[in-house]
Design an enzyme around this catalytic site. Structure first.
Site, PDB file in Angstrom:
ATOM      1  N   ARG A 237      36.294 -34.693  63.326  1.00 30.30           N
ATOM      2  CA  ARG A 237      36.098 -33.587  64.111  1.00 30.30           C
ATOM      3  C   ARG A 237      35.498 -32.391  63.562  1.00 30.30           C
ATOM      4  O   ARG A 237      35.634 -31.985  62.311  1.00 30.30           O
ATOM      5  CB  ARG A 237      37.697 -33.271  64.548  1.00 30.30           C
ATOM      6  CG  ARG A 237      38.584 -33.916  65.644  1.00 30.30           C
ATOM      7  CD  ARG A 237      37.747 -34.137  66.849  1.00 30.30           C
ATOM      8  NE  ARG A 237      38.502 -34.944  67.862  1.00 30.30           N
ATOM      9  CZ  ARG A 237      38.065 -36.101  68.460  1.00 30.30           C
ATOM     10  NH1 ARG A 237      37.054 -36.715  67.665  1.00 30.30           N
ATOM     11  NH2 ARG A 237      38.771 -36.648  69.236  1.00 30.30           N
ATOM     12  N   GLU A 266      30.943 -28.130  70.588  1.00 28.22           N
ATOM     13  CA  GLU A 266      30.242 -29.011  71.392  1.00 28.22           C
ATOM     14  C   GLU A 266      30.053 -28.866  72.845  1.00 28.22           C
ATOM     15  O   GLU A 266      30.929 -28.501  73.435  1.00 28.22           O
ATOM     16  CB  GLU A 266      30.837 -30.497  71.326  1.00 28.22           C
ATOM     17  CG  GLU A 266      30.849 -30.750  69.593  1.00 28.22           C
ATOM     18  CD  GLU A 266      31.730 -32.193  69.447  1.00 28.22           C
ATOM     19  OE1 GLU A 266      32.076 -33.046  70.233  1.00 28.22           O
ATOM     20  OE2 GLU A 266      31.787 -32.429  68.216  1.00 28.22           O
ATOM     21  N   HIS A 285      27.877 -36.549  68.998  1.00 30.78           N
ATOM     22  CA  HIS A 285      29.247 -36.892  69.202  1.00 30.78           C
ATOM     23  C   HIS A 285      29.514 -38.178  69.739  1.00 30.78           C
ATOM     24  O   HIS A 285      29.711 -38.666  70.978  1.00 30.78           O
ATOM     25  CB  HIS A 285      30.292 -35.982  69.886  1.00 30.78           C
ATOM     26  CG  HIS A 285      31.707 -36.333  69.597  1.00 30.78           C
ATOM     27  ND1 HIS A 285      32.745 -35.294  69.559  1.00 30.78           N
ATOM     28  CD2 HIS A 285      32.349 -37.409  69.360  1.00 30.78           C
ATOM     29  CE1 HIS A 285      33.915 -36.058  69.440  1.00 30.78           C
ATOM     30  NE2 HIS A 285      33.807 -37.262  69.096  1.00 30.78           N
TER      31      HIS A 285
HETATM   32  C1  DGY Z   1      37.545 -40.173  70.003  1.00 28.79           C
HETATM   33  O1  DGY Z   1      37.907 -41.315  70.612  1.00 28.79           O
HETATM   34  O2  DGY Z   1      38.511 -39.331  69.441  1.00 28.79           O
HETATM   35  C2  DGY Z   1      36.116 -39.699  69.676  1.00 28.79           C
HETATM   36  O3  DGY Z   1      35.849 -38.832  68.978  1.00 28.79           O
HETATM   37  C3  DGY Z   1      35.564 -39.321  71.277  1.00 28.79           C
HETATM   38  O4  DGY Z   1      36.188 -38.214  71.459  1.00 28.79           O
END
Ligand code: DGY
Length: 324
Positions: A237, A266, A285
């Site tokens: 993250r 983001e 992402h």
């Molecule tokens: C997750 O599944 O947590 C990925 O980062 C997509 O948000």
């Protein structure tokens, strides 16, 4: 009577049909300033919600008094105030497992690309700048045989470690709350303190979930403990990394480069200084973003929601004790 469900992310037609067999669905193709009020209004009647990318705060939950289950199409659930959901007896469902290998592929792609300067060199070729064989100014760094330090040895961390050890003969260090005997046995991974990992790793790879403890775990102080030849890769993250500190470290040579799939904000603002640094690879992402895996995630999220609405929270529930 069928339960009311608010779907706030597009899902494949067959999965929508499955959801509609069992629920009355109100669909929003993502939430934005234009449809936010209608979304909040729809929540008033909702017993279930499914989607990704909306922050469910206590305040938003107050607008959803009938909600029994929230199903996120993601493994990470930092968009949800879990304590608030639990206090309201709302089950939170997520999608672990199905995205592990794809996300590990993305993370290892970043390891390879940042080390070998793939995006910079490929751009040069496209710009017609391949006039002669490249010299040392453009050489990259080896990946095979180096040391990778993985922050977070859950499913994804293990899948990254497996690629590193078995595919690239790398030495694997990891930082995790608990020891992971399987990783130690099968991959010779060694659990160590954060400082030791930072000091030894050629690649520091973050896959920790975002919690108050992991927010800004990579900051001025921890970056300074890395080797100047080392790379940071973030596939967890964005807020685990203090981006301002990272920009300073990249500009001043405290570390060599960074491969990033996630950001504090983001989409990453186009004004971010990260975008002007040659030693940064920034992805939008895409950890789990393949056709196959996104389908599996949507499917699992639908099945999770249907199960939870029937009172079954035995699988993929973050807060099973909340349910009653
Ligand atoms: C997750 O599944 O947590 C990925 O980062 C997509 O948000």
């Amino acid at each position: 009577m069928q339960p009311n469900v608010v779907l706030y992310r597009n899902i494949p037609d067959d999965l929508l049909a499955l959801l509609e067999q069992h629920c009355r669905v109100t669909f929003f193709d993502g939430i934005n300033a234009d449809n936010r009020a209608a979304f909040t209004q729809a929540l008033a009647e909702a017993e279930g919600v499914i989607g990704v990318g909306v922050k469910f705060t206590d305040e938003l939950l107050a607008a959803a008094p009938r909600l029994k289950a929230a199903s996120t199409i993601s493994v990470g659930y930092d968009d949800f105030d879990v304590a608030a959901l639990t206090a309201r007896h709302i089950a939170l469902m997520h999608t672990p497992g199905v995205l592990t290998e794809t996300t590990a592929d993305t993370i290892f792609t970043l390891v390879l690309c940042i080390a070998r300067r793939i995006t910079e060199l490929a751009d040069n070729v496209k710009k017609g700048q391949w006039q002669a064989s490249i010299g040392p100014d453009w050489y990259g760094s080896n990946v095979h045989g180096k040391t990778i330090g993985i922050l977070g040895m859950g499913r994804i961390g293990y899948a990254v470690a497996r690629r590193a050890r078995l595919g690239f003969n790398m030495n694997v260090l990891y930082y995790n709350r608990s020891a992971k005997p399987e990783a130690e046995l099968t991959l010779h991974a060694r659990r160590c303190a954060l400082d030791e990992l930072l000091a030894e790793a050629d690649f520091v790879c973050n896959v920790l979930p975002l919690t108050p403890e992991t927010r800004h775990i990579i900051n001025h102080e921890t970056l300074a403990k890395m080797k100047p030849s080392a790379f940071l890769v973030n596939g967890g993250r964005g807020a685990s990394v203090d981006e301002a500190a990272l920009i300073d470290a990249l500009k001043s040579g405290v570390i060599k480069g960074a491969g990033l799939d996630v950001f504090e904000k983001e989409p990453l603002p186009v004004t971010s200084e990260l975008l002007s640094l040659p030693n940064v690879i920034a992805l939008p992402h895409i950890g789990s973003a393949t056709h196959e895996t996104r389908y599996e995630m949507s499917k699992l999220a639908v099945l999770n929601l249907l199960a939870a609405l029937k009172g079954d929270v035995s699988k993929n529930c973050v807060n099973p004790t909340a349910f009653r």
